[in-house]
Motif scaffolding. Sequence first.
Motif, short mmCIF file in Angstrom:
data_model
loop_
_atom_site.label_atom_id
_atom_site.label_comp_id
_atom_site.label_asym_id
_atom_site.label_seq_id
_atom_site.Cartn_x
_atom_site.Cartn_y
_atom_site.Cartn_z
N UNK A 90 0.61 -0.69 0.13
CA UNK A 90 0.46 -0.02 0.15
C UNK A 90 0.87 1.64 0.05
N UNK A 91 1.79 1.07 0.68
CA UNK A 91 2.46 2.09 0.95
C UNK A 91 3.52 2.83 -0.85
N UNK A 92 3.83 1.99 -1.25
CA UNK A 92 4.52 1.97 -2.81
C UNK A 92 3.72 2.22 -3.49
N UNK A 93 1.94 1.82 -3.63
CA UNK A 93 1.10 2.52 -4.42
C UNK A 93 1.28 4.24 -3.85
N UNK A 94 0.60 4.20 -2.66
CA UNK A 94 -0.15 5.36 -2.76
C UNK A 94 0.66 6.61 -1.61
N UNK A 95 2.40 6.18 -1.33
CA UNK A 95 2.74 6.91 -0.69
C UNK A 95 2.99 7.46 0.94
N UNK A 96 1.26 6.61 1.13
CA UNK A 96 0.89 7.52 2.93
C UNK A 96 0.99 6.35 3.91
N UNK A 97 1.75 6.67 4.66
CA UNK A 97 2.42 5.48 5.60
C UNK A 97 0.73 5.06 6.43
N UNK A 98 -0.04 5.77 6.83
CA UNK A 98 -0.58 5.79 7.64
C UNK A 98 -1.90 5.18 7.02
N UNK A 99 -2.15 5.51 5.51
CA UNK A 99 -3.29 4.65 4.66
C UNK A 99 -2.75 3.03 5.37
N UNK A 100 -1.61 3.29 4.82
CA UNK A 100 -0.50 1.89 4.93
C UNK A 100 -0.81 0.74 5.95
#
Lengths: 288, 256
Positions: A49-59
Amino acid sequence: MVTLLDGLSLGAIYALIALGYTMVYGIAKMLNFAHGDVIMVGAYAIFTVFSITGNPVIAFIVSIILCVVLGIVIEKLAYKPLRTASPLAVLITAIGVSNLLQGLAQLIFGTEPKSVIILNKLGSVEIADGIILNISTIVTLVLSAIIMIVLTLFIKKTKTGRAMLAVSEDKGAAQLMGVNVNKIIMITFAIGSALAAFASLFYLIKIPVSPSFGALPGIKAFAAAVIGGIGSIPGAMVGGILLGLVENICLSIDVIAPYTTSIEFGLLILILLVKPTGILGKKIREKV
Amino acid sequence: MAEYMLETKNLGISFGGLKAVQELNLKIKKKELYGLVGPNGAGKTTVFNIITGVYKPTTGTFLLDGEELKGKKEEVINHKGIARTFQNIRLFNNMSVIRNVMVGLHNQPEFRCDPFTSMFRLPKHFSSEKEMREKAKEILRIFNLEEERNNLACNLPYGKQRKLEIARALATNPKLLLLDEPAAGMNPSETQELMDTIRFVRDEFDMTILLIEHDMKLVSGICEEVTVLNFGQELAQGKTSDVLNNPEVIKAYLGD
């Protein structure tokens, strides 16, 4: 000083994982050897998720949700049908689930370790002359402490927590007093897996994720749970922190660093020899 | 509203070839104090295990207040209104007295509070916990256990543990209370006190009570009707004084 704090934070990670083992053991009376691999799945979730969105919280949120769902699904599909089966059948099933998860991870992500840099980015601070501490260590420590306090309060002060204690003492009697045992076991797995998601986040700071990511911390946390007294929640915390401290202290002394893992498991043997039920384990009184 | 609080119709169970209970027809009226007696191994506790859902009957069925409960799970049957105590005390030993009772209150609708509310400690959590604690104290007061509420259950003297089991069962708000040898191991004065408590519970809560007991003084003292079981079969049924003087019953207990 730094060694001790780093040890504490590693210990906190072990404690979080050990809590998952010990709670499931206390309530469902089984050893969930797939627990370590839930951490691995959580870590891959963060990575993806982090590599897709770049957002650590969402990940991280996705990882918690995925772990909780995975925990519940494993319990429902693999362990629930075996509730009345022999403990050995459940144990081997757990090992099977563990292999299955590792195999799936290899299939999807390959065997190469993949590193994620989330918390490491936070950098470090100098708290005193020459003592430099990673912020991630502090975050790990503080968050773990909060989680453990909340969990303790939850078990001690709430209806669901009380029902969990009752089920761990006497499943049959609890059921006859109107406690839905299946639901309680499900909640236990859900909580254990959520803790695993936290552990995977913290552990990702230390090493990159690979299919065997969860194996070593899993087995060490299991040792920690046994050292503390399996089935006991404060025991898991004490055992985890003790093991983390020992590990980091050993690693910081060059002469004994290569033997760290042996020393850790030696400690397990030593404690079991002196106190077979673990540090905080309940005494089993024999009745004649 | 059904005529009987508990009705069993041809209830029976066999384990392999052993017919542990056969063709049992109990009819227990509301607010009745009903005794189930019989020699050791007659199948009394098995009957309790069937009507609390621990065992599934092989024949027949049973109704609580007109509703068929056969095949339901233990906790569902408990929600519907059957609560029990155990022959060998099964308290949650390492929990405090008051917490034992609070587990019993677990499924009362007025204390519904989902784990999420509790986890995040929303106001509802505190109000519901407080109400539960008050309610539990109230129940303990009836059994004179209020003073000991913070002791561990395993540290209570035997007689009080028996009482706590009844208190915990009552906390589940049953319509029918099953007591499995409540006076076992009690001395005469404790038994006397227990008889008073059982009567009080019946009157105060309009409770229907079915009890298994070997102490004939207790049975004849408080039960209005009894059924005698022998080798899983109904040997006699009726008014307590009539049944206990029935020669067949005396024979079953004492032999020829």
